[in-house]
Motif scaffolding. Structure first.
Motif, mmCIF file in Angstrom:
data_model
loop_
_atom_site.group_PDB
_atom_site.id
_atom_site.type_symbol
_atom_site.label_atom_id
_atom_site.label_comp_id
_atom_site.label_asym_id
_atom_site.label_seq_id
_atom_site.Cartn_x
_atom_site.Cartn_y
_atom_site.Cartn_z
ATOM 1 N N LYS A 82 1.501 102.448 12.151
ATOM 2 C CA LYS A 82 0.247 102.901 12.787
ATOM 3 C C LYS A 82 -0.965 102.220 12.155
ATOM 4 C CE LYS A 82 -3.442 105.931 12.501
ATOM 5 N NZ LYS A 82 -4.148 105.408 13.651
ATOM 6 N N TYR A 83 -0.984 102.175 10.826
ATOM 7 C CA TYR A 83 -2.096 101.552 10.101
ATOM 8 C C TYR A 83 -2.254 100.087 10.498
ATOM 9 C CZ TYR A 83 -4.892 99.961 6.114
ATOM 10 O OH TYR A 83 -5.879 99.405 5.332
ATOM 11 N N LYS A 84 -1.141 99.375 10.514
ATOM 12 C CA LYS A 84 -1.180 97.954 10.856
ATOM 13 C C LYS A 84 -1.581 97.748 12.320
ATOM 14 C CE LYS A 84 2.381 96.785 7.458
ATOM 15 N NZ LYS A 84 3.804 96.434 7.246
ATOM 16 N N THR A 85 -1.180 98.673 13.174
ATOM 17 C CA THR A 85 -1.509 98.561 14.596
ATOM 18 C C THR A 85 -3.000 98.771 14.830
ATOM 19 O OG1 THR A 85 0.697 99.338 15.219
ATOM 20 C CG2 THR A 85 -1.030 99.489 16.883
ATOM 21 N N GLN A 86 -3.561 99.811 14.226
ATOM 22 C CA GLN A 86 -4.984 100.065 14.421
ATOM 23 C C GLN A 86 -5.824 98.928 13.848
ATOM 24 O OE1 GLN A 86 -6.441 103.831 12.934
ATOM 25 N NE2 GLN A 86 -8.384 103.644 13.999
ATOM 26 N N ALA A 87 -5.473 98.460 12.661
ATOM 27 C CA ALA A 87 -6.201 97.337 12.070
ATOM 28 C C ALA A 87 -6.073 96.092 12.942
ATOM 29 C CB ALA A 87 -5.670 97.056 10.664
ATOM 30 N N GLY A 88 -4.885 95.876 13.473
ATOM 31 C CA GLY A 88 -4.661 94.695 14.314
ATOM 32 C C GLY A 88 -5.478 94.726 15.591
ATOM 33 N N LEU A 89 -5.648 95.906 16.179
ATOM 34 C CA LEU A 89 -6.452 96.006 17.407
ATOM 35 C C LEU A 89 -7.933 95.800 17.109
ATOM 36 C CD1 LEU A 89 -4.681 98.921 19.316
ATOM 37 C CD2 LEU A 89 -4.514 96.458 19.740
ATOM 38 N N PHE A 90 -8.403 96.285 15.972
ATOM 39 C CA PHE A 90 -9.788 96.004 15.582
ATOM 40 C C PHE A 90 -10.003 94.496 15.407
ATOM 41 C CE2 PHE A 90 -10.410 100.489 13.836
ATOM 42 C CZ PHE A 90 -11.395 100.817 14.747
ATOM 43 N N ARG A 91 -9.060 93.847 14.744
ATOM 44 C CA ARG A 91 -9.197 92.403 14.537
ATOM 45 C C ARG A 91 -9.094 91.642 15.863
ATOM 46 N NH1 ARG A 91 -6.207 93.593 9.682
ATOM 47 N NH2 ARG A 91 -4.243 93.142 10.737
ATOM 48 N N ARG A 92 -8.274 92.156 16.759
ATOM 49 C CA ARG A 92 -8.154 91.516 18.065
ATOM 50 C C ARG A 92 -9.479 91.596 18.823
ATOM 51 N NH1 ARG A 92 -2.666 92.503 21.286
ATOM 52 N NH2 ARG A 92 -1.982 91.444 19.375
ATOM 53 N N MET A 93 -10.189 92.709 18.707
ATOM 54 C CA MET A 93 -11.516 92.825 19.320
ATOM 55 C C MET A 93 -12.464 91.770 18.759
ATOM 56 S SD MET A 93 -12.069 96.961 19.288
ATOM 57 C CE MET A 93 -13.717 96.922 19.974
ATOM 58 N N LEU A 94 -12.410 91.604 17.442
ATOM 59 C CA LEU A 94 -13.325 90.674 16.782
ATOM 60 C C LEU A 94 -13.078 89.226 17.187
ATOM 61 C CD1 LEU A 94 -13.371 92.211 13.197
ATOM 62 C CD2 LEU A 94 -15.365 91.878 14.661
ATOM 63 N N SER A 95 -11.831 88.883 17.436
ATOM 64 C CA SER A 95 -11.500 87.491 17.728
ATOM 65 C C SER A 95 -11.430 87.171 19.218
ATOM 66 C CB SER A 95 -10.160 87.132 17.074
ATOM 67 O OG SER A 95 -9.112 87.916 17.631
ATOM 68 N N ALA A 96 -11.531 88.185 20.064
ATOM 69 C CA ALA A 96 -11.347 87.975 21.501
ATOM 70 C C ALA A 96 -12.456 87.115 22.103
ATOM 71 C CB ALA A 96 -11.285 89.316 22.222
#
Length: 364
Positions: free
Chosen positions: A317-331
């Motif tokens: 869960k932790y890795k998933t939430q962090a990954g989605l935040f980073r995906r927003m930043l790089s999109a």
């Protein structure tokens, strides 16, 4: 004697004077004429410093909207640690407030600015409604990404289903498709989201009532209308009903309140066909008796059922939430992220396959 001393002193001064005079004259002779100061040439260091100046809109800012009286510190920390430099929480936000807040956020920055919107709270329908309002409030070319994860429940549900899927694949060489899945605690966001994800993967999903059936029937209708999946409400108010469900289940999810035991060890022992049981309760007594928090596909005590514990789920869960935040930043293009996107990423994380192409999702 005094006269001799004075004369000697004067002679000494006369002997030193020419040296000082010569130095002064030499300095005056060699000094160039005064001219206006020249502009300093740009050194590589100055040029490099200038190139590091932030362009307008490049600072990553996240606006976090919560219908509750506070935004979760957990979500704030996750956003900062994932790369957002400024996190601005807004509390007690109603759906009717979202459009004005979003437009203030996007119009004060240039197009393509590094701006994100996060939706919190504890209510899945309200979170998705707020997400839709946020998207409709945007005006091209000022669109930004929106991520809904009320109470961290979307990413928790995604992680639980992904961990169960991994246990099924490792031990039974199969997926959720065609399996009978029973979800306890389905009135909560984690339980309901995990039920929808499992149904999307082809499982036959039953959502279990611990009290009245009517709220679950309303949830099943919502799932059919908004996600085009079928959830079957069933009774589980007594130990006898729960035991009957376990005997006819291949997988169970327990997502009840913290510190509440839902399934006993005796009930598990009477369900020999139950393959995997997952529990998100990290507070004793756990939702499933005999569960260890770190279990990740190990057999539960006294039975053959494989257990998936809260901390094994929590790591994904932790890795998933962090990954989605980073995906927003790089999109490069604005994203709308909910529990279905969380499951895509959680599945990548547990399988180690890396990023995969996201499939289409039904309209909310």
């Amino acid at each position: 004697m005094r006269l001799s001393e004075d004369v000697a002193s004067g002679v000494g001064q006369l002997e030193r004077a020419p040296s000082s005079e010569k130095t002064r004259r030499r300095t005056e002779t060699k000094s160039p004429s005064v001219s206006p100061p020249k502009k300093k040439a740009k050194t590589p260091a100055r040029a490099k410093a200038k190139s590091k100046e932030k362009a307008a809109g490049s600072l990553p800012i996240l606006y976090m909207l919560s219908p509750q009286k506070f935004m979760s510190p957990f979500d704030c920390n996750m956003a900062v640690d994932s790369g957002y430099k400024v996190v601005l929480p807004y509390d007690n936000v109603a759906a009717g407030d979202v459009a004005a807040l979003v437009q203030d956020a996007i119009f004060s920055r240039p197009p393509k600015a590094s701006t994100g919107i996060f939706i919190g709270g504890k209510d899945i329908t309200l979170a998705l409604d707020m997400m839709n309002v946020a998207r409709r409030a945007m005006v091209p070319p000022f669109e930004v990404s929106v991520f809904a994860d009320p109470g961290g429940s979307f990413t928790t549900a995604a992680a639980m289903v992904a961990c169960v899927e991994r246990a099924l694949n490792r031990n039974f060489s199969r997926s959720l498709k065609g399996l009978r899945v029973s979800v306890f605690g389905a009135m909560g966001v984690v339980g309901f989201s995990s039920a929808v994800i499992a149904a999307n993967e082809g499982a036959h999903v039953r959502i279990v009532a611990h009290d009245a059936m009517e709220p679950l029937q309303a949830s099943a209708e919502y799932a059919a209308d908004h996600f085009n999946v079928s959830l079957e409400p069933v009774g589980g108010q007594t130990d006898a009903l729960k035991s009957k469900l376990l005997r006819t289940s291949d997988v169970i999810f327990t997502a009840g309140p913290a510190g509440v035991n839902i399934i006993s060890r005796k009930q598990l022992a009477q369900a020999p066909n139950l393959m995997v049981a997952a529990d998100v309760n990290a507070v004793q007594p756990y939702g499933i008796e005999g569960m260890d928090l770190f279990m990740d596909g190990a057999p539960l005590p006294g039975c053959s059922t494989l257990g998936v514990g809260a901390l094994a789920i929590g790591d994904v869960k932790y890795k998933t939430q962090a990954g989605l935040f980073r995906r927003m930043l790089s999109a490069k293009q604005p994203l709308d992220l909910d529990f279905r996107d969380a499951f895509v990423l959680a599945r990548e994380i547990v399988s180690g396959t890396g990023r995969t192409k996201r499939g289409a999702k039904p309209a909310v």
